[in-house]
Scaffold this active site. Structure first.
Site, short mmCIF file in Angstrom:
data_model
loop_
_atom_site.label_atom_id
_atom_site.label_comp_id
_atom_site.label_asym_id
_atom_site.label_seq_id
_atom_site.Cartn_x
_atom_site.Cartn_y
_atom_site.Cartn_z
CD GLN B 42 -20.34 -11.15 -64.99
OE1 GLN B 42 -19.33 -10.93 -64.28
NE2 GLN B 42 -21.48 -10.25 -64.73
CG ASP B 97 -25.76 -6.45 -54.92
OD1 ASP B 97 -26.43 -5.24 -54.85
OD2 ASP B 97 -24.86 -6.62 -54.45
CD GLU B 117 -24.12 -5.01 -63.18
OE1 GLU B 117 -23.60 -4.77 -62.32
OE2 GLU B 117 -23.44 -6.05 -64.12
CG ASP B 167 -21.60 -2.14 -55.74
OD1 ASP B 167 -20.73 -2.76 -55.15
OD2 ASP B 167 -22.71 -2.59 -55.53
CB SER B 168 -16.14 -1.58 -58.92
OG SER B 168 -14.98 -1.71 -57.84
CG ASP B 170 -11.94 -8.06 -56.25
OD1 ASP B 170 -12.24 -7.24 -55.41
OD2 ASP B 170 -11.78 -9.43 -55.79
N PRO B 174 -12.50 -6.51 -66.75
CG PRO B 174 -14.62 -7.31 -66.74
CD PRO B 174 -13.16 -7.84 -66.66
#
Lengths: 290, 290
Positions: B42, B97, B117, B167-168, B170, B174
């Site tokens: 991304q 994050d 992550e 902790d996804s 929306d 993916p």
């Protein structure tokens, strides 16, 4: 038409872009303009938006929406009306969307609801085009509309009300006086012996100064003061604060009883809204929380 | 540079306009671009915004901000870690994050924090430019970074974790698999006997279908399921839902004890977050709440 100042038509359709904040802009796609009028006080629109349903827009800024306006209105109305044991005489300052008045009418003990909104066009627009918020065009007969300035309305009144609810917009322009010490003194005088008042006291994150000033001013007048929070519709940041000032001792949160039908509020939500976030509790304590 | 796709310079300065939602656009005024990189997954930026401080922006969409990101991270981390009596082995899926990992490191009993992550660039950007959220460039040694796909990471694991936190972002693209039944089954298997999981389950107002589907899927796997809510940063509508699934009975809200230092969360806030709004309680009850 003046709406051209606020609405833009693009290839995606019709958009309202709020322009009030210096560093943040929200744009809502809308289906249609349901109401538009330049009143003596402001430019009034009801827009049928895609995501939030009909929304009230004053001078190009969204005030309340049909999808989530009930959260704010229910939190502002039911807390004081539940905490007061016999709220017979209720005064609402502002609140032209009529949502707080609609909630207040759910209490049989309430005898009169004085709704003091300066702008008749706002009331007319919401009664007709936002019935989910306002309750529609045939309001409860206990609601008495006064189209006048709330600051003037309360001056000189002595002990006439059991509960006063200040449903103001942000403290800029005409609403600024609704956050002044002089106004709170008038509210204190207008309340009966065991009376209590509540006002929205802005975002704990983005308007910390206004919030703390409100807390101090109300705390200096009333023997009992308390803050609660709720999510606020259509505002990035989410959290909103409300400040209660009372002449009578307030029950502990776990003693609160609530049996009305509401969309958002229930007994647990009312109790839980006094659980302040850590940073907010600390701020309040530093400013002499009671 | 790719950032030109997302940023516009106007006479007011530099603006990021989010373009992901069909009917709503948010624009943030920014001082500067602190980080920019096209990763294999991304487009990653950290922008220094006026109102929200440094913010993480993925493919042009704000993910978390320095001003209010801690609300979401603290609510996602401290609830499961407080409810589990001895959370020794913690797994975090997503959470690049590093904010949830930072909060998890506040527990002495925690021995390992596996942070899975997929995008190393997100971790690097946040560790360097958002230290208030991530904890900075010298993280707790118990945190182990795995730069891989969370769905693949958990496959085939048996009883390796006490607490799993999803902790996804929306459920589009993916992240969609992170809301699937197959993934929840893998999480269930990866949890030890008394283990519990939590995930963010979207907005009760705007993503009702995703929220209820998540509730049903987790409820069909775990004997104990519970929902809680919090305000979500930088999203109009405010309210956000989280869903817990547990193999062990969960304590009642009033039995929750919490003694960590945090910005938003305290004992009362954790307890209060189980007080669901009336409409949400009704929805859950209709879908077989436990």
């Amino acid at each position: 038409m003046d709406k051209q100042r606020y609405l833009q038509r693009t290839q995606d359709g019709l958009w309202l872009t709020e322009d009030e904040k210096e560093n943040l802009k929200l744009s809502y796609r809308v289906r249609d303009v349901l109401f538009e009028e330049q009143s003596p006080f402001q430019h009034v629109m009801v827009l049928d938006s895609y995501d939030f349903g009909p929304m009230l827009v004053l001078d190009g800024v969204v005030q309340t929406t049909s999808v989530d306006g009930h959260i704010y209105n229910e939190m502002l109305a039911h807390m004081p009306l539940t905490l007061h044991p016999a709220p017979r005489r209720v005064l609402i300052i502002g609140g032209g969307d009529c949502g707080v008045a609609k909630e207040a009418a759910k209490y049989d003990v309430v005898e009169t609801i004085d709704l003091v909104e300066i702008d008749e066009a706002v009331v007319r627009a919401c009664r007709k085009h936002m019935p989910e918020v306002s309750g529609g065009e045939h309001p409860d007969p206990r609601i008495r509309h006064h189209y006048s300035d709330g600051v003037e309305f309360v001056k000189g009144r002595q002990g006439e009300y059991d509960v006063i609810i200040v449903d103001s917009s942000d403290p800029v322009g005409p609403a600024e006086q609704l956050f002044s010490s002089a106004f709170y003194r008038d509210l204190h005088a207008a309340l009966d012996e065991g009376g209590l008042m509540v006002c929205q006291s802005q975002s704990p994150i983005f308007h910390r100064d206004v919030m703390l000033r409100t807390w101090e001013r109300i705390g200096s007048l009333f023997p009992h003061v308390r803050m609660y929070t709720a999510v606020v519709p259509t505002y990035p940041g989410g959290l909103w604060s409300f400040t209660l000032g009372s002449k009578r001792p307030l029950p502990a949160p776990e003693e609160i009883r609530f049996d009305k039908e509401a969309f958002y509020v229930n007994e647990n939500v009312l109790r839980a809204s006094f659980a302040l976030p850590a940073f907010l509790e600390k701020l309040i304590r530093e400013r002499g929380g009671k």
